[in-house]
Write a protein that holds these residues in place. Structure first.
Motif, PDB file in Angstrom:
ATOM      1  N   PRO A 201     -23.106 -15.979  38.893  1.00 24.51           N
ATOM      2  CA  PRO A 201     -23.235 -15.075  38.015  1.00 24.51           C
ATOM      3  C   PRO A 201     -22.652 -13.766  38.757  1.00 24.51           C
ATOM      4  CG  PRO A 201     -25.427 -15.953  38.881  1.00 24.51           C
ATOM      5  CD  PRO A 201     -24.192 -16.525  39.648  1.00 24.51           C
ATOM      6  N   GLY A 202     -22.238 -12.930  37.598  1.00 20.50           N
ATOM      7  CA  GLY A 202     -21.734 -11.603  38.265  1.00 20.50           C
ATOM      8  C   GLY A 202     -20.410 -11.264  37.809  1.00 20.50           C
ATOM      9  N   ILE A 203     -19.567 -10.182  38.061  1.00 19.38           N
ATOM     10  CA  ILE A 203     -18.296  -9.690  37.882  1.00 19.38           C
ATOM     11  C   ILE A 203     -17.601 -10.212  39.314  1.00 19.38           C
ATOM     12  CG2 ILE A 203     -16.525  -7.929  37.607  1.00 19.38           C
ATOM     13  CD1 ILE A 203     -18.895  -6.282  36.173  1.00 19.38           C
ATOM     14  N   VAL A 204     -16.633 -10.968  38.975  1.00 21.36           N
ATOM     15  CA  VAL A 204     -15.631 -11.614  40.047  1.00 21.36           C
ATOM     16  C   VAL A 204     -14.233 -11.186  40.006  1.00 21.36           C
ATOM     17  CG1 VAL A 204     -15.119 -13.602  41.548  1.00 21.36           C
ATOM     18  CG2 VAL A 204     -17.388 -13.495  40.137  1.00 21.36           C
ATOM     19  N   ASP A 205     -13.821 -10.729  40.894  1.00 22.23           N
ATOM     20  CA  ASP A 205     -12.250 -10.029  40.746  1.00 22.23           C
ATOM     21  C   ASP A 205     -11.609 -11.479  41.109  1.00 22.23           C
ATOM     22  OD1 ASP A 205     -11.848 -10.426  43.495  1.00 22.23           O
ATOM     23  OD2 ASP A 205     -12.142  -8.271  43.748  1.00 22.23           O
ATOM     24  N   ARG A 206     -10.147 -11.173  40.825  1.00 18.69           N
ATOM     25  CA  ARG A 206      -9.204 -12.285  40.904  1.00 18.69           C
ATOM     26  C   ARG A 206      -9.246 -13.068  42.485  1.00 18.69           C
ATOM     27  NH1 ARG A 206      -6.233 -13.002  36.375  1.00 18.69           N
ATOM     28  NH2 ARG A 206      -6.617 -11.197  34.973  1.00 18.69           N
ATOM     29  N   GLU A 207      -9.749 -11.931  43.475  1.00 17.22           N
ATOM     30  CA  GLU A 207      -9.427 -12.492  44.845  1.00 17.22           C
ATOM     31  C   GLU A 207     -10.809 -13.593  45.120  1.00 17.22           C
ATOM     32  OE1 GLU A 207      -8.446  -9.467  43.788  1.00 17.22           O
ATOM     33  OE2 GLU A 207      -6.319 -10.538  43.920  1.00 17.22           O
ATOM     34  N   GLY A 208     -11.682 -13.232  44.350  1.00  9.07           N
ATOM     35  CA  GLY A 208     -12.983 -13.954  44.921  1.00  9.07           C
ATOM     36  C   GLY A 208     -14.179 -13.030  45.216  1.00  9.07           C
ATOM     37  N   THR A 209     -13.946 -11.841  45.314  1.00  5.85           N
ATOM     38  CA  THR A 209     -15.079 -10.955  45.566  1.00  5.85           C
ATOM     39  C   THR A 209     -16.041 -10.627  44.200  1.00  5.85           C
ATOM     40  OG1 THR A 209     -13.684  -9.783  47.320  1.00  5.85           O
ATOM     41  CG2 THR A 209     -15.629  -8.555  46.579  1.00  5.85           C
ATOM     42  N   VAL A 210     -17.200 -10.628  44.767  1.00  4.95           N
ATOM     43  CA  VAL A 210     -18.198 -10.425  43.635  1.00  4.95           C
ATOM     44  C   VAL A 210     -18.349  -8.932  43.558  1.00  4.95           C
ATOM     45  CG1 VAL A 210     -20.586 -10.621  42.719  1.00  4.95           C
ATOM     46  CG2 VAL A 210     -19.564 -12.387  44.251  1.00  4.95           C
ATOM     47  N   ARG A 211     -17.972  -8.269  42.524  1.00  8.21           N
ATOM     48  CA  ARG A 211     -17.960  -6.928  42.227  1.00  8.21           C
ATOM     49  C   ARG A 211     -19.453  -6.326  42.062  1.00  8.21           C
ATOM     50  NH1 ARG A 211     -14.231  -4.571  45.126  1.00  8.21           N
ATOM     51  NH2 ARG A 211     -12.387  -5.693  45.136  1.00  8.21           N
ATOM     52  N   LEU A 212     -20.111  -7.102  41.224  1.00  2.01           N
ATOM     53  CA  LEU A 212     -21.344  -6.546  40.717  1.00  2.01           C
ATOM     54  C   LEU A 212     -21.909  -7.918  40.406  1.00  2.01           C
ATOM     55  CD1 LEU A 212     -23.027  -4.199  40.005  1.00  2.01           C
ATOM     56  CD2 LEU A 212     -22.598  -4.656  37.741  1.00  2.01           C
ATOM     57  N   GLY A 213     -23.212  -8.309  41.223  1.00  2.00           N
ATOM     58  CA  GLY A 213     -23.800  -9.385  40.973  1.00  2.00           C
ATOM     59  C   GLY A 213     -25.417  -9.159  41.375  1.00  2.00           C
ATOM     60  N   THR A 214     -26.062  -8.534  40.303  1.00  2.00           N
ATOM     61  CA  THR A 214     -27.422  -8.061  40.327  1.00  2.00           C
ATOM     62  C   THR A 214     -28.400  -9.419  40.526  1.00  2.00           C
ATOM     63  OG1 THR A 214     -27.561  -7.988  38.128  1.00  2.00           O
ATOM     64  CG2 THR A 214     -26.961  -5.977  39.465  1.00  2.00           C
ATOM     65  N   ALA A 215     -28.267 -10.626  39.905  1.00  2.00           N
ATOM     66  CA  ALA A 215     -28.940 -11.636  39.712  1.00  2.00           C
ATOM     67  C   ALA A 215     -29.372 -12.485  41.236  1.00  2.00           C
ATOM     68  CB  ALA A 215     -28.614 -12.783  38.760  1.00  2.00           C
ATOM     69  N   ILE A 216     -28.606 -12.203  42.110  1.00  4.46           N
ATOM     70  CA  ILE A 216     -28.655 -12.841  43.554  1.00  4.46           C
ATOM     71  C   ILE A 216     -28.670 -12.025  44.481  1.00  4.46           C
ATOM     72  CG2 ILE A 216     -27.570 -14.714  45.025  1.00  4.46           C
ATOM     73  CD1 ILE A 216     -26.566 -16.202  42.543  1.00  4.46           C
ATOM     74  N   PRO A 217     -29.965 -11.793  45.633  1.00  4.02           N
ATOM     75  CA  PRO A 217     -29.734 -11.002  46.568  1.00  4.02           C
ATOM     76  C   PRO A 217     -28.478 -10.924  47.402  1.00  4.02           C
ATOM     77  CG  PRO A 217     -31.825 -12.294  46.353  1.00  4.02           C
ATOM     78  CD  PRO A 217     -30.802 -12.825  45.533  1.00  4.02           C
ATOM     79  N   GLY A 218     -28.048  -9.862  47.756  1.00  2.00           N
ATOM     80  CA  GLY A 218     -26.857  -9.616  48.780  1.00  2.00           C
ATOM     81  C   GLY A 218     -25.522 -10.163  48.021  1.00  2.00           C
ATOM     82  N   TRP A 219     -25.549 -10.064  46.796  1.00  2.00           N
ATOM     83  CA  TRP A 219     -24.405 -10.746  46.189  1.00  2.00           C
ATOM     84  C   TRP A 219     -23.282  -9.691  45.728  1.00  2.00           C
ATOM     85  CZ3 TRP A 219     -24.515 -15.356  47.481  1.00  2.00           C
ATOM     86  CH2 TRP A 219     -23.416 -16.279  46.872  1.00  2.00           C
ATOM     87  N   THR A 220     -23.755  -8.507  45.338  1.00  2.00           N
ATOM     88  CA  THR A 220     -22.773  -7.622  45.097  1.00  2.00           C
ATOM     89  C   THR A 220     -21.852  -7.195  46.147  1.00  2.00           C
ATOM     90  OG1 THR A 220     -24.174  -6.537  43.278  1.00  2.00           O
ATOM     91  CG2 THR A 220     -22.646  -5.150  44.255  1.00  2.00           C
TER      92      THR A 220
END
Lengths: 386, 386
Positions: free
Chosen positions: B157-176
């Motif tokens: 879940p979350g916004i993932v950029d093309r390189e694979g970094t989670v730009r925003l991921g509020t559903a999972i702790p420590g994801w953003t």
């Protein structure tokens, strides 16, 4: 598959060689045969044959070059140029308040333009007759024959399907259900393409306006009946039924009101086509009238909401705001601020830069695409592998 | 340009011939050399050379064919097959409540799958360690070496950029902010692709589910934190920053409330990750509890609004509804009716059909695309004209 790898047939090859040669000539500068051989990677006899054929069909002319200083040995160089005047294109807007026609040559260079104001209550027949006279006027003034038209593209408000029928068009009387493509094709021998106005505005701003160099763009036609056009990877996204970007219906959901209610200062909704009444409210707001300021605020919140819905769905690089409301003070900055607040990845926001010609210019670009597809395309559509 | 028309270099040609031959073998049936010559349009010596090379690299095997009845004259036919077991791929979901891993061979045939429930409060390190043990478990059970993996794709879940970094991921702790791509690439020698879960669900339903044969599709992950993935012309639309379809923020605009407020029957918002509490409200609503019915109604209106925003922006042919809320009674029909009412061109609405494996299956398809690009692509990416 096998055909493609082993060479293909010779008429396809001739077509490709002609396209490659025309590409090398398209800039409008005259070029020598030797330069063409270098630019195309084709052999000299091949280029000579291609040029011969293109001169016969009127697309290329030989040019006298007096600048040759005569000191060269051997045969004098032969110079050629692309005959951009061999054909013409039209970009047309059939709007609520105006009919606008732009005439250009085969390189897209504008040769003439004319706009004619029309009453918003004009019915479909009267409006189409006005389109015909405006076209005739532009052609006559430029001394261009109707038979030399290669492509015509037309922009209009509403949902337009691929064949050119207006599926839904509430802004113009008699527009919904009209087979605009068939009606206009009676006046022209060349292909006629019909497209939604906001879609064409997006194309125009990408071509020559605020969105040059941006692939993922949303153009918002800000007004009482907001619409939008989107480019994805530089190409128009029409949607499955041509209705993409028609966010105006969002306000019907929930308790939200229509813009004409939001902007009213009297409790009675404004006429959605009466831009003068709207401008009055906005002027009052700027002058400090509190009731008008509250109305303006409601209108802006609505616009932000619509644009945010588009931005969240599409995640564009850039939002270009056009339409009459874009020119008003106090529209762009609040929109930019609110998008920063509410969008997960806020896009750039810019004002449209092509003004009142934006739709007709987008139509011209679509007509030009059609011409370039015929002249310069090496891959015929649908021929690529996979 | 010129290169392409005049032939190109011979290593490119060898690559193309290998791709064409592998395509003819990909169905998994064994095929004779003569059949391959017919299917590819290549010469017999070329096919022999290609097959020799493919056998050396382990991608093709010669097959004993005892069915030959021996009555043929001349040399016996040689039979070959594609070695789908020459490599493997993984489709992985790193979700809020589950880690799921699917293992397949080079044709996408599933060899093993494993799902492991995880606590929603697990931090990033613990969650990634759980991914590694689940992958190890699946590989061990199937007897497949980690070195034989060609591609791994991961949905989250979350916004993932093309390189694979989670730009925003509020559903999972420590994801953003987590560089999920880099973290997972430490465990694999092959390429690792990270993608948003709703995007992968759209791809999976288009591959094997409710959207087979449809090019313009929106997949809605219906739940407390709604997200969506879109296909345009059969291809994923990620948006400029990978945030396309993240419509969950729409509710922040205006007076609309969050789903966890809308669904509350106590005035106190629900925990957005507490699906059990939500299920309780919905069960009460079905049993006739009035307060719960009002809450359910609010929730549905919210879902309809979000989906309508997507539909108006994109105009898809089909909306597929998945996520846990899709399985609930009374979600699909109201959604369909409301979209008919509010959308200018209402799309088809269907229930997702791949169940809880949908995200991992989408990941598997992305990994398979990567393999097929390497094996079967005749046009290297970016090589096409125009």
């Amino acid at each position: 598959m096998a055909d493609r790898l082993t060479g293909g047939d010779s008429s396809l090859l001739r077509r490709i060689n002609a396209a490659v040669t025309l590409r090398a000539l398209r800039d409008g500068q005259s070029v020598t045969l030797t330069q063409l051989v270098g630019d195309t990677g084709l052999s000299r006899p091949t280029v000579e044959g291609v040029i011969e054929g293109l001169m016969e069909s009127g697309l290329v002319a030989e040019v006298e070059h007096t600048q040759d200083n005569g000191r060269q040995r051997g045969r004098p160089a032969r110079w050629f140029r692309f005959r951009a005047e061999a054909g013409h294109i039209l970009g047309v807007e059939v709007g609520v308040h105006d009919i606008r026609v732009i005439l250009a040559d085969l390189t897209g260079e504008v040769l003439g333009t004319h706009a004619k104001p029309v009453g918003e209550t004009l019915d479909a027949d009267e409006r189409l007759s006005c389109v015909r006279t405006t076209v005739a006027e532009v052609l006559r003034k430029a001394g261009v024959s109707r038979d030399s038209l290669w492509a015509v593209a037309v922009g209009t408000p509403g949902i337009v399907d691929r064949e050119g029928t207006v599926r839904l068009g509430t802004a113009i009387p008699g527009w919904t259900g009209l087979d605009l493509g068939a009606r206009l094709r009676r006046s022209f021998r060349c292909p006629v393409v019909i497209e939604n106005d906001a879609n064409l505005a997006a194309i125009a701003e990408h071509w020559q306006g605020a969105a040059v160099g941006k692939g993922d763009v949303v153009f918002v036609m800000a007004g009482l009946s907001p619409g939008a056009g989107s480019l994805i990877n530089g190409r128009l996204h029409r949607g499955f039924g041509g209705a993409a970007g028609e966010i105006g219906a969002l306000h019907l959901l929930g308790q939200e009101a229509t813009p004409e209610r939001l902007l009213s200062t009297t409790g009675k909704p404004l006429d959605p086509l009466d831009e003068a009444a709207v401008a009055r409210v906005l002027r009052l707001a700027r002058e400090g009238d509190e009731v008008a300021q509250v109305a303006m605020d409601r209108f802006l919140r609505r616009l932000v909401h619509d644009v945010a819905a588009l931005v969240l769905a599409l995640d564009p690089e850039l939002v270009v705001v056009g339409g009459w409301a874009a020119g008003l003070d106090g529209v762009l900055e609040p929109l930019r601020e609110q998008l920063e607040l509410y969008c997960l990845r806020a896009p750039e926001v810019a004002l449209a830069s092509l003004g009142s010609e934006v739709v007709a210019m987008g139509a011209l670009r679509v007509a030009l695409d059609h011409v370039e597809e015929q002249l310069f395309a090496v891959d015929p559509p649908g021929a690529s592998a996979r």
